[in-house]
Motif scaffolding. Structure first.
Motif, PDB file in Angstrom:
ATOM      1  N   ALA A 199      -2.912  11.919  -0.343  1.00  9.28           N
ATOM      2  CA  ALA A 199      -1.976  11.643   0.742  1.00  9.28           C
ATOM      3  C   ALA A 199      -0.815  12.628   0.714  1.00  9.28           C
ATOM      4  O   ALA A 199      -0.372  13.120   1.753  1.00  9.28           O
ATOM      5  CB  ALA A 199      -1.456  10.205   0.639  1.00  9.28           C
ATOM      6  N   SER A 200      -0.343  12.939  -0.489  1.00  6.27           N
ATOM      7  CA  SER A 200       0.745  13.906  -0.627  1.00  6.27           C
ATOM      8  C   SER A 200       0.316  15.284  -0.137  1.00  6.27           C
ATOM      9  O   SER A 200       1.046  15.964   0.585  1.00  6.27           O
ATOM     10  CB  SER A 200       1.183  13.983  -2.092  1.00  6.27           C
ATOM     11  OG  SER A 200       2.156  14.993  -2.273  1.00  6.27           O
ATOM     12  N   LYS A 201      -0.881  15.698  -0.518  1.00  5.55           N
ATOM     13  CA  LYS A 201      -1.388  17.026  -0.143  1.00  5.55           C
ATOM     14  C   LYS A 201      -1.584  17.156   1.369  1.00  5.55           C
ATOM     15  O   LYS A 201      -1.453  18.253   1.923  1.00  5.55           O
ATOM     16  CB  LYS A 201      -2.701  17.306  -0.856  1.00  5.55           C
ATOM     17  CG  LYS A 201      -2.568  17.578  -2.350  1.00  5.55           C
ATOM     18  CD  LYS A 201      -1.910  18.924  -2.605  1.00  5.55           C
ATOM     19  CE  LYS A 201      -1.935  19.283  -4.080  1.00  5.55           C
ATOM     20  NZ  LYS A 201      -1.282  20.593  -4.338  1.00  5.55           N
ATOM     21  N   THR A 202      -1.935  16.067   2.026  1.00  5.38           N
ATOM     22  CA  THR A 202      -2.168  16.120   3.470  1.00  5.38           C
ATOM     23  C   THR A 202      -0.910  15.797   4.274  1.00  5.38           C
ATOM     24  O   THR A 202      -0.949  15.769   5.504  1.00  5.38           O
ATOM     25  CB  THR A 202      -3.284  15.137   3.880  1.00  5.38           C
ATOM     26  OG1 THR A 202      -2.925  13.808   3.464  1.00  5.38           O
ATOM     27  CG2 THR A 202      -4.613  15.519   3.254  1.00  5.38           C
ATOM     28  N   GLY A 203       0.193  15.551   3.588  1.00  6.47           N
ATOM     29  CA  GLY A 203       1.439  15.239   4.271  1.00  6.47           C
ATOM     30  C   GLY A 203       1.485  13.851   4.866  1.00  6.47           C
ATOM     31  O   GLY A 203       2.305  13.570   5.746  1.00  6.47           O
ATOM     32  N   ASP A 204       0.629  12.955   4.382  1.00  4.67           N
ATOM     33  CA  ASP A 204       0.577  11.584   4.892  1.00  4.67           C
ATOM     34  C   ASP A 204       1.594  10.736   4.124  1.00  4.67           C
ATOM     35  O   ASP A 204       1.278  10.146   3.089  1.00  4.67           O
ATOM     36  CB  ASP A 204      -0.842  11.028   4.714  1.00  4.67           C
ATOM     37  CG  ASP A 204      -1.013   9.636   5.303  1.00  4.67           C
ATOM     38  OD1 ASP A 204       0.004   9.038   5.728  1.00  4.67           O
ATOM     39  OD2 ASP A 204      -2.150   9.135   5.329  1.00  4.67           O
ATOM     40  N   LYS A 205       2.825  10.677   4.635  1.00  2.00           N
ATOM     41  CA  LYS A 205       3.892   9.968   3.925  1.00  2.00           C
ATOM     42  C   LYS A 205       3.640   8.468   3.852  1.00  2.00           C
ATOM     43  O   LYS A 205       3.934   7.832   2.841  1.00  2.00           O
ATOM     44  CB  LYS A 205       5.236  10.247   4.606  1.00  2.00           C
ATOM     45  CG  LYS A 205       5.673  11.704   4.490  1.00  2.00           C
ATOM     46  CD  LYS A 205       7.035  11.928   5.135  1.00  2.00           C
ATOM     47  CE  LYS A 205       7.469  13.386   4.994  1.00  2.00           C
ATOM     48  NZ  LYS A 205       8.790  13.637   5.625  1.00  2.00           N
ATOM     49  N   VAL A 206       3.109   7.921   4.924  1.00  2.00           N
ATOM     50  CA  VAL A 206       2.799   6.486   4.923  1.00  2.00           C
ATOM     51  C   VAL A 206       1.694   6.188   3.918  1.00  2.00           C
ATOM     52  O   VAL A 206       1.772   5.228   3.146  1.00  2.00           O
ATOM     53  CB  VAL A 206       2.387   6.018   6.335  1.00  2.00           C
ATOM     54  CG1 VAL A 206       1.915   4.569   6.303  1.00  2.00           C
ATOM     55  CG2 VAL A 206       3.551   6.174   7.306  1.00  2.00           C
ATOM     56  N   GLY A 207       0.664   7.044   3.920  1.00  2.00           N
ATOM     57  CA  GLY A 207      -0.429   6.859   2.969  1.00  2.00           C
ATOM     58  C   GLY A 207       0.035   7.000   1.533  1.00  2.00           C
ATOM     59  O   GLY A 207      -0.405   6.260   0.648  1.00  2.00           O
ATOM     60  N   TYR A 208       0.957   7.937   1.295  1.00  2.00           N
ATOM     61  CA  TYR A 208       1.498   8.119  -0.053  1.00  2.00           C
ATOM     62  C   TYR A 208       2.272   6.874  -0.491  1.00  2.00           C
ATOM     63  O   TYR A 208       2.121   6.392  -1.613  1.00  2.00           O
ATOM     64  CB  TYR A 208       2.415   9.335  -0.095  1.00  2.00           C
ATOM     65  CG  TYR A 208       3.044   9.577  -1.444  1.00  2.00           C
ATOM     66  CD1 TYR A 208       2.322  10.186  -2.465  1.00  2.00           C
ATOM     67  CD2 TYR A 208       4.354   9.170  -1.717  1.00  2.00           C
ATOM     68  CE1 TYR A 208       2.901  10.393  -3.713  1.00  2.00           C
ATOM     69  CE2 TYR A 208       4.929   9.374  -2.954  1.00  2.00           C
ATOM     70  CZ  TYR A 208       4.200   9.990  -3.950  1.00  2.00           C
ATOM     71  OH  TYR A 208       4.758  10.177  -5.189  1.00  2.00           O
ATOM     72  N   ALA A 209       3.094   6.356   0.427  1.00  2.00           N
ATOM     73  CA  ALA A 209       3.867   5.155   0.103  1.00  2.00           C
ATOM     74  C   ALA A 209       2.942   3.978  -0.193  1.00  2.00           C
ATOM     75  O   ALA A 209       3.163   3.217  -1.143  1.00  2.00           O
ATOM     76  CB  ALA A 209       4.795   4.807   1.263  1.00  2.00           C
ATOM     77  N   ASN A 210       1.890   3.830   0.600  1.00  2.00           N
ATOM     78  CA  ASN A 210       0.938   2.742   0.377  1.00  2.00           C
ATOM     79  C   ASN A 210       0.247   2.886  -0.974  1.00  2.00           C
ATOM     80  O   ASN A 210       0.011   1.890  -1.676  1.00  2.00           O
ATOM     81  CB  ASN A 210      -0.101   2.705   1.498  1.00  2.00           C
ATOM     82  CG  ASN A 210       0.490   2.243   2.818  1.00  2.00           C
ATOM     83  OD1 ASN A 210       1.525   1.592   2.850  1.00  2.00           O
ATOM     84  ND2 ASN A 210      -0.162   2.597   3.925  1.00  2.00           N
ATOM     85  N   ALA A 211      -0.093   4.130  -1.322  1.00  2.00           N
ATOM     86  CA  ALA A 211      -0.745   4.368  -2.611  1.00  2.00           C
ATOM     87  C   ALA A 211       0.187   4.019  -3.763  1.00  2.00           C
ATOM     88  O   ALA A 211      -0.227   3.403  -4.759  1.00  2.00           O
ATOM     89  CB  ALA A 211      -1.197   5.823  -2.718  1.00  2.00           C
ATOM     90  N   MET A 212       1.472   4.386  -3.639  1.00  2.00           N
ATOM     91  CA  MET A 212       2.433   4.063  -4.686  1.00  2.00           C
ATOM     92  C   MET A 212       2.632   2.555  -4.798  1.00  2.00           C
ATOM     93  O   MET A 212       2.778   2.019  -5.902  1.00  2.00           O
ATOM     94  CB  MET A 212       3.772   4.746  -4.407  1.00  2.00           C
ATOM     95  CG  MET A 212       3.761   6.272  -4.575  1.00  2.00           C
ATOM     96  SD  MET A 212       3.072   6.835  -6.145  1.00  2.00           S
ATOM     97  CE  MET A 212       4.031   5.909  -7.332  1.00  2.00           C
ATOM     98  N   GLU A 213       2.619   1.877  -3.662  1.00  2.00           N
ATOM     99  CA  GLU A 213       2.744   0.410  -3.701  1.00  2.00           C
ATOM    100  C   GLU A 213       1.554  -0.207  -4.430  1.00  2.00           C
ATOM    101  O   GLU A 213       1.712  -1.170  -5.194  1.00  2.00           O
ATOM    102  CB  GLU A 213       2.857  -0.141  -2.287  1.00  2.00           C
ATOM    103  CG  GLU A 213       4.202   0.140  -1.636  1.00  2.00           C
ATOM    104  CD  GLU A 213       4.403  -0.628  -0.333  1.00  2.00           C
ATOM    105  OE1 GLU A 213       3.692  -1.621  -0.110  1.00  2.00           O
ATOM    106  OE2 GLU A 213       5.289  -0.236   0.454  1.00  2.00           O
ATOM    107  N   LYS A 214       0.373   0.326  -4.196  1.00  2.00           N
ATOM    108  CA  LYS A 214      -0.817  -0.196  -4.876  1.00  2.00           C
ATOM    109  C   LYS A 214      -0.752   0.097  -6.378  1.00  2.00           C
ATOM    110  O   LYS A 214      -1.140  -0.743  -7.202  1.00  2.00           O
ATOM    111  CB  LYS A 214      -2.084   0.406  -4.267  1.00  2.00           C
ATOM    112  CG  LYS A 214      -2.405  -0.110  -2.870  1.00  2.00           C
ATOM    113  CD  LYS A 214      -3.682   0.498  -2.325  1.00  2.00           C
ATOM    114  CE  LYS A 214      -3.929   0.069  -0.884  1.00  2.00           C
ATOM    115  NZ  LYS A 214      -4.176  -1.378  -0.767  1.00  2.00           N
ATOM    116  N   LEU A 215      -0.264   1.280  -6.736  1.00  2.00           N
ATOM    117  CA  LEU A 215      -0.125   1.598  -8.154  1.00  2.00           C
ATOM    118  C   LEU A 215       0.835   0.633  -8.838  1.00  2.00           C
ATOM    119  O   LEU A 215       0.576   0.153  -9.944  1.00  2.00           O
ATOM    120  CB  LEU A 215       0.364   3.042  -8.330  1.00  2.00           C
ATOM    121  CG  LEU A 215      -0.717   4.121  -8.306  1.00  2.00           C
ATOM    122  CD1 LEU A 215      -0.098   5.504  -8.148  1.00  2.00           C
ATOM    123  CD2 LEU A 215      -1.571   4.068  -9.570  1.00  2.00           C
TER     124      LEU A 215
END
Length: 415
Positions: A199-215
């Motif tokens: 998500a970070s590499k593709t610039g998907d900020k929402v996806g990155y935030a969701n991934a961090m929430e899951k972590l």
């Protein structure tokens, strides 16, 4: 944005059962069963003996001798390539091994189960050689031919990432994580790390935030919490008035450690009308050594004295404050006063006041009130009502994010 490490290659390959030189079982027996001609059978038998003695280069020479025989049947060709693949892989000649494994697979002469094993050998060599395009090609072939090993899907996602195909990697890992959660299993930490990275590499900020929430939800480590809370403050539309609430959550998850953080949080608590909370924060800072030492020790003491004085005055004025809050047209004063009691540890007095204030309505900031109500319940050990209240917070200014993070914090210990 933080980068994460991949699982070691050796572990990943071991997970899918790959090795560089599979045992060549029954080659001589097969040769006899196929009534192989002596000019082929003899050098292949000698090659097999050499392989048993780990003389792989000599074995390859004998295999070439057999391969030079003309008019070979398809079965004979497959037998030669199987032996060549095994000998070449064991000798470290990965280029030859790759060609032979591919030839065996493309022959179509292997049973389905054995075919998949040979495809895995191709994948193994390609991956070790960092030929990611070929690795992807053969993993897709493995899955198309009926391979179902879930570890192979993990390898595909990782290979997409290493190949720079971040969008494809993101799509695949999202599907994997959804499937794991749908089945009731927790995604692995590595899968979620890769999800965040993609998500970070593709610039998907929402996806990155969701991934961090899951972590944080599945693997609540302090460094994940740090990244998540830093992200929420940088989120567009996040209100500065919630800075104290961010500090409260940081304190709860063990993220408050520096002198500056303790100083700022205690000052914000004082400015917001919660001196008892400021006293507790300062006391904790003194206990940890973050305050009370060094060249600023006198400054720390002045702040401590101010907090203690303000807390004592606040306690004296509490009766009058309750009367004023009760006469107010809205419930904001009762909620704030009740929360002040909660921060002083007076839950029996503070929580009913907050509940009454919320029922009274006409709140200036209803989502703030509900956020603080949830925190109050949680501090009082009432997890059920706390979670229920947090889930009613809908603000788009950061309050809903913080409420959701409090629910996550309440569900799992911090590691």
């Amino acid at each position: 944005m933080s980068q994460f490490r991949f699982a070691p290659i050796a572990l990943l390959l071991a997970a899918i059962g790959l090795n560089m030189a599979p045992a060549l079982v029954g080659v001589v027996g097969v040769a006899h069963a196929e009534a192989m001609r002596p000019e082929l059978g003899k050098p292949l038998q000698e090659a097999q003996g050499m392989m048993k003695n780990k003389k792989y280069k000599e074995a390859l020479a004998k295999i070439r001798e057999a391969d030079a025989v003309g008019n070979k049947t398809p079965a004979e060709v497959v037998m030669i390539e199987r032996m060549r693949a095994s000998a070449a892989a064991s000798s470290g000649d990965t280029a030859t091994a790759m060609r032979s494994y591919e030839a065996v697979v493309e022959s179509g002469k292997l049973p389905a189960g054995e075919q998949l094993k040979y495809i895995q050998q191709v994948i193994d060599i390609a991956y070790r050689n960092r030929d990611y395009a070929k690795t992807i090609q053969w993993i897709n072939r493995y899955q198309k031919d009926g391979g179902t090993d879930p570890a192979m899907q993990s390898l595909l996602v990782q290979t997409y990432y290493l190949n720079g195909s971040y969008a494809l990697a993101l799509k695949e890992v999202q599907a994997t994580v959804r499937a794991e959660e749908k089945s009731g299993r927790a995604p692995t930490e590595e899968q979620l790390q890769l999800l965040a990275n993609c998500a970070s590499k593709t610039g998907d900020k929402v996806g990155y935030a969701n991934a961090m929430e899951k972590l944080v939800a599945y693997y609540p480590k302090k460094d994940y919490w740090a990244q998540l809370l830093n992200r929420v403050q940088a989120k567009p539309g996040f209100s500065d008035r919630l800075s104290l609430d961010v500090y409260r959550l940081k304190l709860a998850v063990g993220q408050l450690t520096s002198t500056n953080d303790y100083m700022e949080m205690s000052q914000l608590a004082l400015q917001s009308g919660f001196p008892a909370e400021a006293v507790k924060i300062i006391d904790q800072a003194y206990k940890s050594g973050a305050m009370g030492t060094g060249t600023d020790a006198a400054r720390h003491q002045r702040l401590r004295d101010l907090a203690n004085k303000s807390a004592a005055e606040n306690l004296k004025e509490s009766t009058q404050s309750e009367a004023e809050a009760a006469q107010s047209k809205d419930g904001t004063g009762m909620v704030n006063l009740g929360y002040a009691y909660v921060t002083a540890g007076k839950f029996d007095k503070g929580i009913p006041l907050m509940e009454q204030g919320i029922r009274k309505g006409d709140l200036k900031r209803p989502d703030d009130a509900k956020l603080h109500m949830g925190i109050a319940y949680l501090l009082a050990g009432k997890k059920g009502p706390a979670v229920q209240t947090f889930r009613t917070v809908q603000g788009t200014d950061g309050t809903a994010d913080l409420a959701r993070y409090w629910v996550m914090q309440s569900n799992r210990p911090i590691s």
